[in-house]
Scaffold this motif. Structure first.
Motif, PDB file in Angstrom:
ATOM      1  N   LYS A  48       7.218   1.714 -12.054  1.00 34.69           N
ATOM      2  CA  LYS A  48       8.034   1.330 -12.323  1.00 34.69           C
ATOM      3  C   LYS A  48       8.940  -0.189 -12.070  1.00 34.69           C
ATOM      4  O   LYS A  48       7.562  -0.616 -12.255  1.00 34.69           O
ATOM      5  N   SER A  49       9.868  -0.659 -12.894  1.00 38.94           N
ATOM      6  CA  SER A  49       9.728  -2.757 -12.921  1.00 38.94           C
ATOM      7  C   SER A  49      10.557  -2.810 -11.985  1.00 38.94           C
ATOM      8  O   SER A  49      11.621  -2.221 -12.199  1.00 38.94           O
ATOM      9  N   ALA A  50      10.565  -3.864 -11.592  1.00 35.93           N
ATOM     10  CA  ALA A  50      11.570  -4.204 -10.760  1.00 35.93           C
ATOM     11  C   ALA A  50      11.693  -5.783 -11.580  1.00 35.93           C
ATOM     12  O   ALA A  50      10.924  -6.747 -11.989  1.00 35.93           O
ATOM     13  N   ASP A  51      12.810  -6.709 -11.382  1.00 39.14           N
ATOM     14  CA  ASP A  51      12.986  -8.058 -11.111  1.00 39.14           C
ATOM     15  C   ASP A  51      13.193  -8.446  -9.494  1.00 39.14           C
ATOM     16  O   ASP A  51      13.173  -8.157  -9.224  1.00 39.14           O
ATOM     17  N   VAL A  52      12.071  -9.556  -9.671  1.00 35.25           N
ATOM     18  CA  VAL A  52      12.332 -10.161  -7.871  1.00 35.25           C
ATOM     19  C   VAL A  52      12.666 -12.034  -8.671  1.00 35.25           C
ATOM     20  O   VAL A  52      12.643 -12.125  -9.548  1.00 35.25           O
ATOM     21  N   ARG A  53      13.268 -12.465  -7.020  1.00 41.74           N
ATOM     22  CA  ARG A  53      12.839 -13.588  -6.941  1.00 41.74           C
ATOM     23  C   ARG A  53      11.840 -14.539  -5.845  1.00 41.74           C
ATOM     24  O   ARG A  53      11.822 -13.978  -4.963  1.00 41.74           O
ATOM     25  N   PHE A  54      11.801 -15.947  -6.023  1.00 46.43           N
ATOM     26  CA  PHE A  54      10.679 -16.245  -5.021  1.00 46.43           C
ATOM     27  C   PHE A  54      11.280 -17.655  -5.264  1.00 46.43           C
ATOM     28  O   PHE A  54      11.521 -18.098  -6.818  1.00 46.43           O
ATOM     29  N   GLY A  55      11.119 -18.117  -4.236  1.00 45.53           N
ATOM     30  CA  GLY A  55      12.031 -19.364  -4.248  1.00 45.53           C
ATOM     31  C   GLY A  55      10.211 -20.200  -4.585  1.00 45.53           C
ATOM     32  O   GLY A  55       9.301 -19.552  -4.754  1.00 45.53           O
ATOM     33  N   SER A  56      10.441 -21.575  -5.229  1.00 42.87           N
ATOM     34  CA  SER A  56       9.884 -22.730  -5.422  1.00 42.87           C
ATOM     35  C   SER A  56       8.535 -22.726  -5.204  1.00 42.87           C
ATOM     36  O   SER A  56       7.589 -23.423  -5.818  1.00 42.87           O
ATOM     37  N   THR A  57       8.473 -22.893  -3.825  1.00 43.48           N
ATOM     38  CA  THR A  57       7.469 -23.105  -3.075  1.00 43.48           C
ATOM     39  C   THR A  57       6.967 -21.783  -2.474  1.00 43.48           C
ATOM     40  O   THR A  57       5.702 -22.181  -1.497  1.00 43.48           O
ATOM     41  N   ASP A  58       7.156 -20.889  -2.152  1.00 47.12           N
ATOM     42  CA  ASP A  58       6.313 -19.995  -2.199  1.00 47.12           C
ATOM     43  C   ASP A  58       5.340 -19.569  -1.821  1.00 47.12           C
ATOM     44  O   ASP A  58       5.050 -19.386  -3.148  1.00 47.12           O
ATOM     45  N   LYS A  59       4.387 -19.003  -1.471  1.00 46.93           N
ATOM     46  CA  LYS A  59       3.348 -18.252  -1.809  1.00 46.93           C
ATOM     47  C   LYS A  59       2.820 -17.300  -1.668  1.00 46.93           C
ATOM     48  O   LYS A  59       3.057 -16.288  -1.247  1.00 46.93           O
ATOM     49  N   ILE A  60       2.085 -16.863  -2.668  1.00 38.87           N
ATOM     50  CA  ILE A  60       1.851 -15.789  -3.362  1.00 38.87           C
ATOM     51  C   ILE A  60       0.222 -14.867  -3.847  1.00 38.87           C
ATOM     52  O   ILE A  60       0.170 -16.521  -3.707  1.00 38.87           O
ATOM     53  N   GLU A  61      -0.162 -13.957  -3.543  1.00 34.39           N
ATOM     54  CA  GLU A  61      -1.688 -13.672  -3.017  1.00 34.39           C
ATOM     55  C   GLU A  61      -1.913 -13.512  -4.897  1.00 34.39           C
ATOM     56  O   GLU A  61      -1.012 -12.959  -5.032  1.00 34.39           O
ATOM     57  N   LEU A  62      -2.636 -14.204  -5.587  1.00 34.15           N
ATOM     58  CA  LEU A  62      -3.028 -13.452  -6.673  1.00 34.15           C
ATOM     59  C   LEU A  62      -4.003 -12.651  -6.549  1.00 34.15           C
ATOM     60  O   LEU A  62      -4.877 -12.980  -6.017  1.00 34.15           O
ATOM     61  N   ILE A  63      -4.053 -11.621  -7.669  1.00 35.56           N
ATOM     62  CA  ILE A  63      -5.243 -10.803  -7.062  1.00 35.56           C
ATOM     63  C   ILE A  63      -5.998 -10.397  -8.118  1.00 35.56           C
ATOM     64  O   ILE A  63      -5.243 -10.879  -9.527  1.00 35.56           O
ATOM     65  N   ASP A  64      -7.271 -10.548  -8.690  1.00 31.16           N
ATOM     66  CA  ASP A  64      -7.885 -10.240  -9.809  1.00 31.16           C
ATOM     67  C   ASP A  64      -8.671  -8.842  -9.796  1.00 31.16           C
ATOM     68  O   ASP A  64      -8.583  -7.961  -9.220  1.00 31.16           O
ATOM     69  N   VAL A  65      -8.225  -8.733 -11.334  1.00 25.29           N
ATOM     70  CA  VAL A  65      -8.147  -7.282 -11.464  1.00 25.29           C
ATOM     71  C   VAL A  65      -9.111  -7.598 -13.172  1.00 25.29           C
ATOM     72  O   VAL A  65      -8.906  -8.267 -13.683  1.00 25.29           O
ATOM     73  N   SER A  66      -9.976  -6.296 -12.735  1.00 27.04           N
ATOM     74  CA  SER A  66     -10.357  -6.560 -14.410  1.00 27.04           C
ATOM     75  C   SER A  66      -9.745  -4.846 -15.653  1.00 27.04           C
ATOM     76  O   SER A  66      -8.857  -4.237 -14.885  1.00 27.04           O
ATOM     77  N   ARG A  67      -9.850  -5.835 -16.631  1.00 30.07           N
ATOM     78  CA  ARG A  67      -8.671  -4.356 -18.009  1.00 30.07           C
ATOM     79  C   ARG A  67     -10.037  -4.210 -18.725  1.00 30.07           C
ATOM     80  O   ARG A  67     -10.823  -4.736 -19.147  1.00 30.07           O
ATOM     81  N   GLN A  68      -9.287  -2.165 -19.058  1.00 34.16           N
ATOM     82  CA  GLN A  68     -10.690  -1.952 -19.595  1.00 34.16           C
ATOM     83  C   GLN A  68      -9.722  -1.033 -20.582  1.00 34.16           C
ATOM     84  O   GLN A  68      -8.525  -0.734 -20.378  1.00 34.16           O
ATOM     85  N   GLN A  69     -10.007  -0.658 -21.820  1.00 36.25           N
ATOM     86  CA  GLN A  69      -9.075   0.013 -23.013  1.00 36.25           C
ATOM     87  C   GLN A  69     -10.097   1.637 -22.561  1.00 36.25           C
ATOM     88  O   GLN A  69     -11.342   1.553 -22.074  1.00 36.25           O
TER      89      GLN A  69
END
Length: 69
Positions: A48-69
């Motif tokens: 499912k997809s969604a439209d979200v808003r963050f404050g420009s200085t909010d801290k967001i946790e980035l996740i490392d993912v590996s992509r495979q076909q």
């Protein structure tokens, strides 16, 4: 953790306990209001997809993912 204004399309983040991919990211500065980042996300588990808003200085946790076909 990175500020929301550093988010880029294709990255994976942790949002409300789930891991979505960023499909689109726009940094908006409307008139006299504070800047914000508007993002379209797609949850990996459900698809499912969604439209979200963050404050420009909010801290967001980035996740490392590996992509495979």
């Amino acid at each position: 953790m990175a500020p929301a204004h550093d988010l880029r399309q294709g990255q994976a983040i942790r949002y409300t306990g789930h891991v979505p991919l960023l499909l689109g990211v726009m940094h908006r500065t409307p008139g006299n209001l504070r800047a914000f980042v508007q993002a379209i996300i797609r949850y990996i588990g459900t698809g499912k997809s969604a439209d979200v808003r963050f404050g420009s200085t909010d801290k967001i946790e980035l996740i490392d993912v590996s992509r495979q076909q």
